[in-house]
Every structure is written in C-alpha cells, then in structure tokens.
Design an enzyme around this catalytic site. Structure first.
Site, PDB file in Angstrom:
ATOM      1  N   GLU A 279      28.599  25.134  29.917  1.00 22.79           N
ATOM      2  CA  GLU A 279      29.946  25.605  30.246  1.00 22.79           C
ATOM      3  C   GLU A 279      30.635  24.651  31.206  1.00 22.79           C
ATOM      4  O   GLU A 279      31.776  24.231  30.983  1.00 22.79           O
ATOM      5  CB  GLU A 279      29.858  26.999  30.874  1.00 22.79           C
ATOM      6  CG  GLU A 279      31.192  27.585  31.266  1.00 22.79           C
ATOM      7  CD  GLU A 279      32.027  27.930  30.061  1.00 22.79           C
ATOM      8  OE1 GLU A 279      33.045  27.241  29.836  1.00 22.79           O
ATOM      9  OE2 GLU A 279      31.667  28.873  29.340  1.00 22.79           O
ATOM     10  N   ASP A 283      33.948  22.198  30.449  1.00 25.23           N
ATOM     11  CA  ASP A 283      35.190  22.372  31.204  1.00 25.23           C
ATOM     12  C   ASP A 283      35.642  21.074  31.859  1.00 25.23           C
ATOM     13  O   ASP A 283      36.803  20.673  31.734  1.00 25.23           O
ATOM     14  CB  ASP A 283      34.997  23.448  32.268  1.00 25.23           C
ATOM     15  CG  ASP A 283      34.858  24.845  31.674  1.00 25.23           C
ATOM     16  OD1 ASP A 283      35.026  24.990  30.454  1.00 25.23           O
ATOM     17  OD2 ASP A 283      34.572  25.790  32.438  1.00 25.23           O
ATOM     18  N   SER A 497      36.213  29.227  26.035  1.00 24.34           N
ATOM     19  CA  SER A 497      35.912  28.402  27.201  1.00 24.34           C
ATOM     20  C   SER A 497      36.290  26.952  26.947  1.00 24.34           C
ATOM     21  O   SER A 497      36.371  26.159  27.891  1.00 24.34           O
ATOM     22  CB  SER A 497      34.429  28.492  27.552  1.00 24.34           C
ATOM     23  OG  SER A 497      33.637  28.161  26.435  1.00 24.34           O
TER      24      SER A 497
END
Length: 587
Positions: A279, A283, A497
């Site tokens: 994650e 990002d 995400s």
C-alpha cells in the site's frame, strides 16, 4: 452494550455537557447492541492502560463551516481566501468554562496538567489511564470483546477496524511483457494528443496517467511552495530503494530524489526490503512519480487497532487517522494535497466520533488543504453479488441487509475517489460507492445527485441505501494494473488505493499551476468539482459503463453525469488547469 458517560466529560469523541459537581452525576449516553461477530469475553484487565480522548464542544464550528464554504465556492467573492492556522483554532476553541470544568473533573481523579495532552485549540484532551481509573471516572465497567472471525480483542466500545484499500493485489512473476512495437495507440479524444499507448489497457504507468488525463508536457515548478502528502498506517512502510527502482523504470529524471518522512506518535518507516508495504509503495511511487519535482511527504502514524489485551502496556485503541489529524492540524504549513487509502465501515464508527473527526477534516480544508480518500474496494458493500453469501448486515441488532458506505470517505469535507479500469475507461467492478447513513447530502451535491436519483427506476434498492445521504464517490481515476516495485520486484496492483494518490497527484499539479500564477491552493475541492461538472463538463471524462456489485446485488450503474460508482468521472488535467488558472478561476 451500554456506553456510560459523565455529565462532566465524554470519552472517545463525545461532547462535554455540563460543569461537574464534586461528585459527578453519571448518565447513559447511548445504548448500542453489540455489532455482528463481536462477543463479550471477560472483564478487562484493571492494569491495562488505555488512552481516553475527551472532546470539548466547539461552539463556533458553524462559523468555521460558513468560512469553509465561502472560501471553497468558486462563485463566492471570498473564493481562495483560506484561513490561517490561528484563525481556524480561534473558531474551534471551547468556552473557558468548558475547559475549566474538564480540568476540575480530571484533577478530582488525580490527573494534573502534566498527565494531559491538548490540541492546539484546546478542543481535545488526551489522557492515558489504567482501566481501573477509567471505570471509576466513567462509573462503568470495561470488558474485553472478541471478533469471532478475526480473533481480535479490544477493551473498548469502538468496534471499527481500519484497513487499507488494496484488496485487488496481484503479483506478477516477471516483468510484464511489452506489447509489440506496432500495436496501434488507442484513440481517446480527451487524452494528450488524442491517443493513449495500447499497453495502458493492461499496465498502468506514470506515462499512461499523463496521457490518459491530458497532462503530458506539464512541468511543475517544485519551488513555489507546493507540496503533496501521503498518509501511512498499520505498519505500511514506504521503501526508498523500491522508489528508486520505480523512478529508474518510469521516471528517470527523478532518480536520487526522495520524500520527507514524518513520524506521527512514534510511527516508523522500516527500510528493510522485506518490510516494504504494498500500500505505502503504491501510494508514494505514483503520487510522487506523477508530481516530481513537487516536494513529497510520507506520514507514518503508529497504532494498529484492535490489539491483544494480554499486552499490559500503553496501546493505542483509537483510530490512528485521528492521531494524524491532531498532528497535522498543529503544523503551520501542511501539504496542500493529501491522499489516504484507509477507511472503516461507516456503521462501525460511533456517530459522535465520526462527526467530530469530520469536523477536523473541515479545519484542514479551511486552511487550503485538499483531502482525498479512497472510496473503497467492495462496491456498494462487500463486493459479493450473490444474495446467498453476501455479508452486508447492519450492526444495530437487526442484522438487516444494507449497503455499507465507508468513513472517512463519507465525510462531506473530503473528496472521495472511486475507480476505473482499461482504456477507454469503464468503471472498475470494486469501486466503492453509495450514500452515507450518518451525513446528510451537502448542498454542493444536490443538483448532480438528484439527477441520478431521478433517473433511478422507482423502488430500486429500496431500504438498502439512504437517498438523502452524502453521496460517494465524488470523482474517479484509474484503479487497476498499476506497475510498481515491491521488495525489489515488479508487481501489478490495484484498488481505489491506486485511484486516490493518482487523483491527489493531479490536484497537486493543478495547485502548482495556480501557485506559479500567485493564486492560492485549491483547498476543499468539492464545491469546485461539482460546479465544474455542471458548467464545464469537459473538465471530467464521464464514465458511463460498468457497475459496482455488492450486498447480494449488481450495485449501481455508471451513467451519464454523476453516479455512485465513478462520481463526476476522471480528470482532464489540461481542461481543469485552464479553468482554475484562467479568467474563470472564480466563476
């Protein structure tokens, strides 16, 4: 289950009600049936330390909200005149009597100033106490509750389980094979040059985002005060070696550049290659790769609720995004565009807590900060279209099937980002969307959302969603087949995400264009976004194909105009840049 409070102060984001007497009267604030899958096990250990958060009333929040909407409305003469940190704090500071009452009550339990942590505006007080003292202060008993599916334990009344939005994670064993050199580009009229590389249909890179969203050739300054931020939770670490590999692969001009790391409440960013977080890497690689050389910040916030109760040490049982919120509100110059890819099921968050946290996001918006949140990866709830196996049940004791919106995406003061896939773009099936059960529909959504609801066949999903609630998402971006580096390997990853940091990157580029023209940052985006959708439809690529199944249904359909799958659509940076920097910067 009963949540007990004193008349003096409320823990876990409630409101101080009245000044205490020497012996406080206690009253039940609310009674809540235990949520599904949670069972009460035993009394909580008396020597376990927990942190109580005491929220004092913000008597002038309505004034802050008025300021927020005025400076965020492109039709208003005050558009862009953001408030300072000090001006915001003055609007949320409690009355002196409230502060005195809480101080007196805490002191009556031996808790003096040295034991307390206060927010800059004094509207929050934190204190760590053993369970035994918390029970005395609140005239109640704490119990350990166990989640029967996950086997998690918590000694509290807050049953939310913060999670990241990376449920479509996939590994690629080798570098994805490139398409043949003679594969023709895909004709996309809104894209840069009207075409997008054919490879972008199956592998998303920085170049694909630039082409698809009409941002090819824009070079941000990097020296005009602009910043972009990424929040990290749950021990998700952003690996710098992986970032360098990503830059070498997709953004060679960014090689040897990095990001500022900020620890919140002891948050770490372990650089062991084995500890790299999918994650966090997703990002930072796409947000910072898309916006280089705009300075980037990665916040790592400690805390991973829930926790095992046999660890008798101070352990955070509150949602860590409020820890981050407290931290960033205390700083004078936060990044102007910030993305978060974590959320809770809205129904697991106490209403008073959710509304108070949402008010904190409003404070950042009033200061000129744009907040993006992933809308979720479960469609209208759990992603399951089969009525026989769906798991979308209310946690109010009725076990009623109902769509499951997420918080914070449901907060009306943040921008919720849904997902698309492929070229030409269609709605990705997992794109989170729907309607809040806590927050009413804000005025900026009335026209767009009413048009959608008016086209919905009468009786569709009656009782499964709240048509008067804040609608989700606001916008969308690509959300699958993202090519990133994780622990030294190329992988393909997806989820909203991926969409949120992508949209946050586009916002950072728009801010860069504005700041270079001595215009203020965009700040709270939503009034502007819906005004653009109504007046300059070419600012967004309308997505009209796809749906988001869940809760035993096919979910909602993407359709012309706003819809609860892809919102207003995906951004056309070139058009948006002209709108927000040209003579129409204020409509």
């Amino acid at each position: 289950m009963r949540t007990l409070i004193t008349w003096c102060a409320l823990a876990l984001a409630a409101v101080v009600s009245a000044a205490p007497a020497k012996e406080c009267a206690h009253k039940v604030k609310e009674s809540i049936p235990p949520p599904r899958l949670w069972v009460k096990e035993r009394p909580a250990p008396k020597d376990l330390t927990i942190e109580l958060r005491i929220a004092l009333p913000q008597p002038n929040f309505f004034e802050l909200e008025r300021h927020l909407y005025e400076v965020s409305d492109p039709f208003h003469e005050r558009y862009g005149q953001h408030l300072s940190k000090e001006e915001v704090e003055a609007l949320v500071t409690p009355h002196p009597e409230s502060i005195h009452s809480v101080n007196e009550w805490l002191a009556s339990h031996g808790l003096t100033e040295s034991a307390l942590t206060r927010s800059p505006a004094n509207d929050w007080v934190r204190v760590k106490v053993p369970i035994s003292l918390a029970e005395k202060m609140l005239d109640t008993e704490y119990h350990v509750w166990r989640h029967t599916k996950d086997d998690n334990y918590i000694p509290t009344t807050l049953f939310s389980t913060l999670r990241g939005m990376d449920t479509t994670f996939r590994f690629s064993q080798d570098t994805p094979a490139p398409l043949s050199a003679d594969a023709p580009p895909i004709n996309i009229p809104s894209a840069s040059g009207g075409k997008v590389d054919a490879s972008c249909n199956t592998t998303i890179t920085i170049s694909c985002i630039q082409q698809l969203y009409n941002a090819v050739g824009f070079k941000p300054s990097g020296k005009n005060g602009n910043q972009i931020g990424i929040t990290g939770y749950l021990e998700q670490f952003a690996n710098i070696a992986d970032l360098q590999s990503f830059y070498a692969d997709q953004r060679p001009d960014a090689l040897n550049s990095s990001f500022k790391f900020i620890s919140v409440k002891g948050g770490l960013n372990n650089q062991s290659i084995e500890e790299a977080g999918a994650e966090a890497n997703l990002d930072v690689q796409f947000a910072f790769g898309l916006t280089h050389p705009i300075p980037g910040t990665f916040y790592s916030t400690a805390g991973r609720p829930p926790f095992k109760p046999d660890v008798l040490t101070p352990t955070n049982t509150n949602e860590p995004y409020t820890d981050w919120l407290d931290f960033v509100l205390s700083h004078p110059n936060p990044p102007q565009s910030i993305s978060t890819s974590y959320a809770d099921d809205e129904q697991t968050v106490p209403e008073s807590f959710a509304k108070r946290a949402c008010n904190g996001f409003a404070q950042l918006g009033a200061r000129g900060v744009s907040l993006m949140f992933s809308s979720g990866d479960g469609g209208v709830g759990d992603g399951d279209s089969d009525p026989a196996t769906q798991q979308c049940f209310t946690n109010d004791g009725r076990n009623k099937t109902q769509f499951v919106p997420l918080f914070p995406p449901a907060c009306p003061f943040v921008t919720s980002v849904g997902g698309t896939v492929h070229v030409p773009e269609t709605a990705v099936f997992f794109s989170g969307g729907g309607f809040s059960n806590l927050f009413p529909r804000p005025a900026y959504q009335n026209s767009s959302v009413s048009q959608f609801l008016n086209k919905l066949p009468k009786g569709t999903y009656a009782g499964l969603f709240n048509p008067k609630g804040r609608a989700i998402p606001d916008v969308a971006a690509q959300a699958d087949f993202f090519r990133i580096f994780l622990s030294g390997r190329i992988i393909s990853i997806g989820g909203t995400s991926a969409a949120s940091p992508t949209f946050a990157g586009i916002v950072a580029l728009l801010n860069d264009a504005r700041l270079s023209k001595k215009l203020p940052s965009l700040g709270f985006l939503n009034p502007l976004l819906y005004a653009i959708g109504a007046n300059f439809p070419k600012g967004f690529n309308d997505i009209t194909i796809g749906n988001n199944p869940g809760c035993g249904t096919p979910g909602f359909n993407a359709t012309k105009g706003w819809d609860p799958v892809t919102g207003l659509g995906t951004p056309n940076f070139g058009v948006l840049k002209d709108i927000v920097t040209g003579p129409l910067a204020r409509f």
